[in-house]
Design an enzyme around this catalytic site. Sequence first.
Site, PDB file in Angstrom:
ATOM      1  N   GLU A   1      68.324  75.813  36.029  1.00 40.25           N
ATOM      2  CA  GLU A   1      69.782  75.846  36.121  1.00 40.25           C
ATOM      3  C   GLU A   1      70.318  74.416  36.241  1.00 40.25           C
ATOM      4  O   GLU A   1      69.822  73.611  37.032  1.00 40.25           O
ATOM      5  CB  GLU A   1      70.143  76.660  37.367  1.00 40.25           C
ATOM      6  CG  GLU A   1      71.569  76.640  37.785  1.00 40.25           C
ATOM      7  CD  GLU A   1      71.791  77.354  39.112  1.00 40.25           C
ATOM      8  OE1 GLU A   1      72.962  77.637  39.409  1.00 40.25           O
ATOM      9  OE2 GLU A   1      70.821  77.623  39.853  1.00 40.25           O
TER      10      GLU A   1
ATOM     11  N   LYS B   1      77.366  81.610  34.573  1.00 38.09           N
ATOM     12  CA  LYS B   1      76.994  82.176  35.872  1.00 38.09           C
ATOM     13  C   LYS B   1      78.153  82.986  36.446  1.00 38.09           C
ATOM     14  O   LYS B   1      79.308  82.545  36.446  1.00 38.09           O
ATOM     15  CB  LYS B   1      76.596  81.054  36.834  1.00 38.09           C
ATOM     16  CG  LYS B   1      76.019  81.527  38.150  1.00 38.09           C
ATOM     17  CD  LYS B   1      75.528  80.339  38.956  1.00 38.09           C
ATOM     18  CE  LYS B   1      74.918  80.750  40.265  1.00 38.09           C
ATOM     19  NZ  LYS B   1      74.439  79.570  41.020  1.00 38.09           N
TER      20      LYS B   1
ATOM     21  N   CYS C   1      70.427  82.252  38.686  1.00 39.55           N
ATOM     22  CA  CYS C   1      70.242  82.114  40.129  1.00 39.55           C
ATOM     23  C   CYS C   1      70.824  83.290  40.913  1.00 39.55           C
ATOM     24  O   CYS C   1      70.296  84.384  40.867  1.00 39.55           O
ATOM     25  CB  CYS C   1      70.808  80.773  40.582  1.00 39.55           C
ATOM     26  SG  CYS C   1      70.239  80.253  42.207  1.00 39.55           S
TER      27      CYS C   1
END
Length: 164
Positions: free
Chosen positions: A8, A83, A114
């Site tokens: 990420e 995200k 994540c």
Amino acid sequence: MQMIAFPEMCLTGYWHVRKLSRASFEALAEPVPDGPSTRDLLDLSREHGITIRAGLLERASDGDVYNAYVVAMPDGAWAVHRKLHVFEHPNICAGNRYTVFDTPHGCRVGVLICYDNNIVENARATALLGAEILLAPHQTGGCNSVRSRRPGECGSASDVTPCR
């Protein structure tokens, strides 16, 4: 499937972003797919015949900035996931869709970044959209946390630099 994976926000860096001014934060962002990083990923993917995945800050056409993950495929196709659950900077925007796509490798892939993976319904929704493989890039470590370490795992709590 031949694929190389990076974490990420690996292209822009992660831990320093929360300390940046709005202008410095926005200066790191670039468009996808027309920005230099995505173009380079696509060129490398074609040249080496592998899929390359990497995280960056994406500047959308409306100026919003996202924690994004680009998947560059050797046939020139690409995908980007924004995200959904963000906290990296006060000016970062949350994505608003699941990302599932076909690959030249003959499989359907989904992406969650994540913390997106901590919400079980995100993984479920991605699977319901047809993902056979879930890419789950994340950024972990770098802080003096109470995270337990297993025998044989690299480093120890005393080996990391505390976040400020």
